[in-house]
Enzyme design. Structure first.
Site, PDB file in Angstrom:
ATOM      1  N   ARG A  50       0.849  -1.196   0.000  1.00  0.00           N
ATOM      2  CA  ARG A  50       0.000   0.000   0.000  1.00  0.00           C
ATOM      3  C   ARG A  50       0.882   1.243   0.000  1.00  0.00           C
ATOM      4  NH1 ARG A  50      -4.346  -1.623   4.780  1.00  0.00           N
ATOM      5  NH2 ARG A  50      -5.305  -3.407   3.713  1.00  0.00           N
ATOM      6  N   ASP A  52       1.772   5.226  -0.138  1.00  0.00           N
ATOM      7  CA  ASP A  52       1.139   6.414   0.422  1.00  0.00           C
ATOM      8  C   ASP A  52       0.826   7.441  -0.652  1.00  0.00           C
ATOM      9  OD1 ASP A  52       1.285   5.415   3.012  1.00  0.00           O
ATOM     10  OD2 ASP A  52       3.210   6.362   3.425  1.00  0.00           O
ATOM     11  N   ARG A 202      11.430   6.500   3.392  1.00  0.00           N
ATOM     12  CA  ARG A 202      11.515   7.962   3.447  1.00  0.00           C
ATOM     13  C   ARG A 202      12.293   8.419   4.680  1.00  0.00           C
ATOM     14  NH1 ARG A 202       5.536   9.855   3.028  1.00  0.00           N
ATOM     15  NH2 ARG A 202       6.518  11.883   3.479  1.00  0.00           N
TER      16      ARG A 202
END
Length: 257
Positions: A50, A52, A202
């Site tokens: 999934r 973002d 990230r």
């Protein structure tokens, strides 16, 4: 019901993420809407990961069950026709057995992060890469990255919203590649593991950028990792440069496509 695996490419900017959400555009919603133009009552599709909001994909994989026997070529063509308004494309399709599942059959996931250092704003890659103005030391970033490879408790590098049962993961690769870029330099971070925590990549890149800029040392990366504390993480970089590049399976379902 025949089951199909879809390899999906998308630009994440127009979407709230992969997962279908009420009143928000999503990649899953776009693909399911296209499937709904082909057959009625298509079950929800399952994806390998999934992503973002704002995160892109070069090789997302999803599985869907259909009533009709489609040739992979015809299914790909039909879906891409109905996906024309969206920044989404089916780049490969394969008929798979009932035991194949895009998420649970996966044995590794590979992410790519694009970081561009140059003074001038990005034009063609705006929204598709993270731009910083300062020069970066690639060797220092790789030295910091090397401190993260292996099996660790990655609490420092996961979002407080992460729903994973455990912060312990094995990171197989975190490699920094340097490429020329007009007016600057592009740094590509190649990240590979069986699975990832929410915002892990990230968090890695934002921290390593600080190392490249000279604000952190590789030893600071080790200290942050060992702190097992989200507050010890460096800045979390924006989603612009992040791509789900590839999903690995014991047998590649797209090897003959």
């Amino acid at each position: 019901m025949p089951r199909y695996a879809l390899k999906i490419e998308y630009d994440g900017r127009p979407f709230s993420g992969w997962q279908r959400q009420k009143d928000q555009p999503s990649v899953q919603g776009a693909v399911e809407a296209a499937l709904g133009k082909l057959e009625a009552d298509v079950p929800s599709i399952a994806a390998a990961g999934r992503t973002d909001a704002g995160v892109h994909a070069l090789g997302q994989v999803a599985t869907c069950d259909l009533q009709k026997d489609w040739t992979p070529f015809r299914l790909t063509e039909a879906l891409n026709y109905h996906l024309k308004p969206d920044r989404v494309a089916i780049v490969a399709c394969a008929l798979v057995d009932d035991g194949f599942h895009a998420r649970f059959s996966a044995i590794e996931r590979q992410y790519l992060f694009r970081l561009i250092s140059r003074r001038a704003p990005l034009v063609h890659d705006r929204g598709n890469a993270w731009r910083v103005v300062q020069a970066l030391d690639a060797d220092a970033m790789q030295a910091g990255a090397d401190r993260l490879i292996g099996r660790h408790d990655f609490t420092t590098f996961r979002s407080t919203m992460c729903q994973a049962d455990s912060p312990v993961k094995t990171l197989d690769e975190l490699r920094v590649e340097t490429l020329p870029y007009p007016g600057g330099t592009e740094y590509r971070f190649h990240v590979r593991a069986r699975s990832f925590l929410h915002n892990q990549v990230r968090s890695f890149v934002g921290t390593l950028e600080r190392v490249g800029a000279g604000s952190w040392s590789p030893d600071d990366v080790t200290a942050a990792l060992e702190a097992r504390d989200r507050a010890a993480c460096g800045p979390v970089c924006p989603p612009d440069g992040l791509y789900l590049a590839r999903v690995g399976y014991p047998v590649d379902p797209f090897s003959n496509t």
